[in-house]
Design an enzyme around this catalytic site. Structure first.
Site, PDB file in Angstrom:
ATOM      1  N   SER A   1       9.817  42.663  27.962  1.00 51.03           N
ATOM      2  CA  SER A   1      10.796  41.784  27.453  1.00 51.03           C
ATOM      3  C   SER A   1      10.586  41.112  26.017  1.00 51.03           C
ATOM      4  O   SER A   1      11.200  40.998  25.128  1.00 51.03           O
ATOM      5  CB  SER A   1      11.281  40.500  28.385  1.00 51.03           C
ATOM      6  OG  SER A   1      10.392  39.825  28.600  1.00 51.03           O
TER       7      SER A   1
ATOM      8  N   HIS B   1      15.409  44.611  31.934  1.00 52.54           N
ATOM      9  CA  HIS B   1      15.514  45.078  30.519  1.00 52.54           C
ATOM     10  C   HIS B   1      15.589  46.608  30.421  1.00 52.54           C
ATOM     11  O   HIS B   1      15.747  47.116  29.296  1.00 52.54           O
ATOM     12  CB  HIS B   1      14.383  44.448  29.607  1.00 52.54           C
ATOM     13  CG  HIS B   1      14.271  42.941  29.535  1.00 52.54           C
ATOM     14  ND1 HIS B   1      15.213  42.271  28.735  1.00 52.54           N
ATOM     15  CD2 HIS B   1      13.562  42.002  30.214  1.00 52.54           C
ATOM     16  CE1 HIS B   1      14.933  40.988  28.986  1.00 52.54           C
ATOM     17  NE2 HIS B   1      13.838  40.924  29.833  1.00 52.54           N
TER      18      HIS B   1
ATOM     19  N   LYS C   1      21.529  40.391  32.152  1.00 53.27           N
ATOM     20  CA  LYS C   1      21.395  41.080  30.651  1.00 53.27           C
ATOM     21  C   LYS C   1      22.561  42.027  30.697  1.00 53.27           C
ATOM     22  O   LYS C   1      23.569  41.705  30.187  1.00 53.27           O
ATOM     23  CB  LYS C   1      20.084  41.916  30.898  1.00 53.27           C
ATOM     24  CG  LYS C   1      18.780  41.060  30.456  1.00 53.27           C
ATOM     25  CD  LYS C   1      18.672  39.869  31.435  1.00 53.27           C
ATOM     26  CE  LYS C   1      17.163  39.223  30.828  1.00 53.27           C
ATOM     27  NZ  LYS C   1      16.823  38.173  31.952  1.00 53.27           N
TER      28      LYS C   1
END
Length: 394
Positions: free
Chosen positions: A183, A211, A242
């Protein structure tokens, strides 16, 4: 003043940063989360978001959250274990399991709690957890709560991982835990090699796809799908905060592991259920992600453009190959100063300093969303070049 208060009063790093005008945290946003946000009444381009597909402000996502709130209310008033399981929780779990190619999935209240709750309870006293030195903080906290022995291996270093595996007793459980996409640095775990080592040493693999989902793989299924190893990875973790434009997390795995977690994972058992609004938003985001491949393609187009421009500019960006682009500063105070100067220029970026990274690896995290236009990215590149040259970073 008691001893505890005396100890905590000695912590003055935030006060010092504020006194120098470079404190970079808790900046108040006065608008929705989009490519452009308002801070102190001023429009600023948001290059600090994790909403890679830019769906937090999508009309269909917002309407789905509202619709679920109208039907089910604002909350569940209890945990999944007792009174907080709704039919929409179960349906989303089934959908997520199918999406990443596993038998079952469990939904947690946050991504952090997912890693914490899974890693802390899977292995026992005589077992092993092997983790990458740059794993997310939630993975680190999970292994700390486990009673297992744990070995840290060098970042993305298969030789280092194998040496640690060789130190484990062959008849004990060995769980390798890595981020799919890291990340802060934006680089990707070498999953094919990790899976091969797991097979060689009879170990299990867990991949944090927080991610990776929405960016890599077919229809955004993640890094495991990108490398074609989903069937060889034992546990796939994901988050809703996300690309999926909500809040919560999930773990996808086989029936037996899901059954164990459902009845032993404390953050799952003792936390309130994700809200109906959160579940509705995730379902809508999945619909968009699966049916609008051009959104992911545009994200990659502007990502590759930015990567090439940063390299030509002379920025140090490490080994990133994702929309997370680290701009290494390698100086604590200068990293905070750059953050403030870029905000003055109309860019919101995130400083990354200890404990998120070692002190010699401080950086600016520049992250992209699919909703950015080419002119917006070009504007940001010009401003970064201006500030970096002024501070002799490039």
């Amino acid at each position: 003043m008691g001893l505890l208060q005396e100890k905590l009063a000695r912590y003055t790093a935030p006060q010092r940063a504020k006194a120098h005008g470079i404190y970079p945290y808790f900046r108040v946003i006065e608008s929705d989360q989009d490519t452009e946000v308002i801070i102190n009444g001023k429009k600023v381009l948001m290059f600090g978001s994790n909403a890679y597909l830019g769906l937090t402000n999508h009309p269909r996502v917002k309407e789905a959250a509202i619709e679920m709130t109208r039907k089910y209310g604002s909350g569940c008033a209890g945990s999944r274990f007792l009174n907080g399981t709704l039919d929409i929780h179960v349906a989303l779990e089934e959908r997520l399991a199918a999406f990443v190619g596993k038998e079952e999935a469990l939904i947690y209240s946050t991504g952090f709690q997912t890693n914490l709750g899974v890693i802390s309870c899977l292995t026992g006293h005589e077992d092993y957890i092997l983790w990458d030195e740059l794993d997310h903080a939630s993975i680190i906290e999970g292994k700390r709560l486990s009673f297992s022995q744990n070995f840290k291996f060098r970042h993305n270093d298969l030789e280092s991982l194998e040496k640690k595996l060789m130190r484990c007793k062959p008849d004990k459980v060995k769980l390798i835990v890595v981020d799919g996409v890291y990340s802060m640095e934006g680089d990707v775990a070498p999953l094919p090699g990790i899976v091969q080592l797991a097979e060689k040493y009879n170990a299990s693999v867990m991949v944090d796809e927080a991610h990776g989902i929405g960016i890599f793989g077919q229809q955004g299924r993640g890094v495991c799908d990108h490398f074609g190893v989903s069937d060889k990875v034992d546990l796939i973790m994901g988050t809703f905060s996300k690309s999926l434009a909500s809040i919560g997390g999930f773990i996808a795995t086989n029936h037996d592991t899901a059954n164990w977690l459902r009845h032993n994972s404390r953050p799952f058992i003792f936390s309130a259920s994700p809200t109906p609004a959160a579940i509705g938003a995730v379902n809508a985001a999945l619909d968009i992600m699966e049916n609008e491949p051009e959104r992911i393609q545009h994200l990659w187009d502007i990502t590759n453009f930015a990567l090439n421009e940063f390299r030509e500019m002379g920025c140090e960006i490490g080994h990133t190959c994702s929309p997370i682009i680290p701009l290494f500063i390698r100086d604590f105070d200068k990293t905070l100063l750059v953050t403030r100067m870029l905000l003055d220029e109309g860019l919101f970026v995130n400083p990354v300093v200890p404990p998120a990274v070692p002190s010699e690896s401080t950086l600016i995290r520049f992250s992209l969303m699919a909703t950015f236009s080419q002119p917006q990215v070009e504007f940001a590149l010009d401003k970064i070049q201006k500030v970096f040259r002024k501070l002799n970073i490039i």
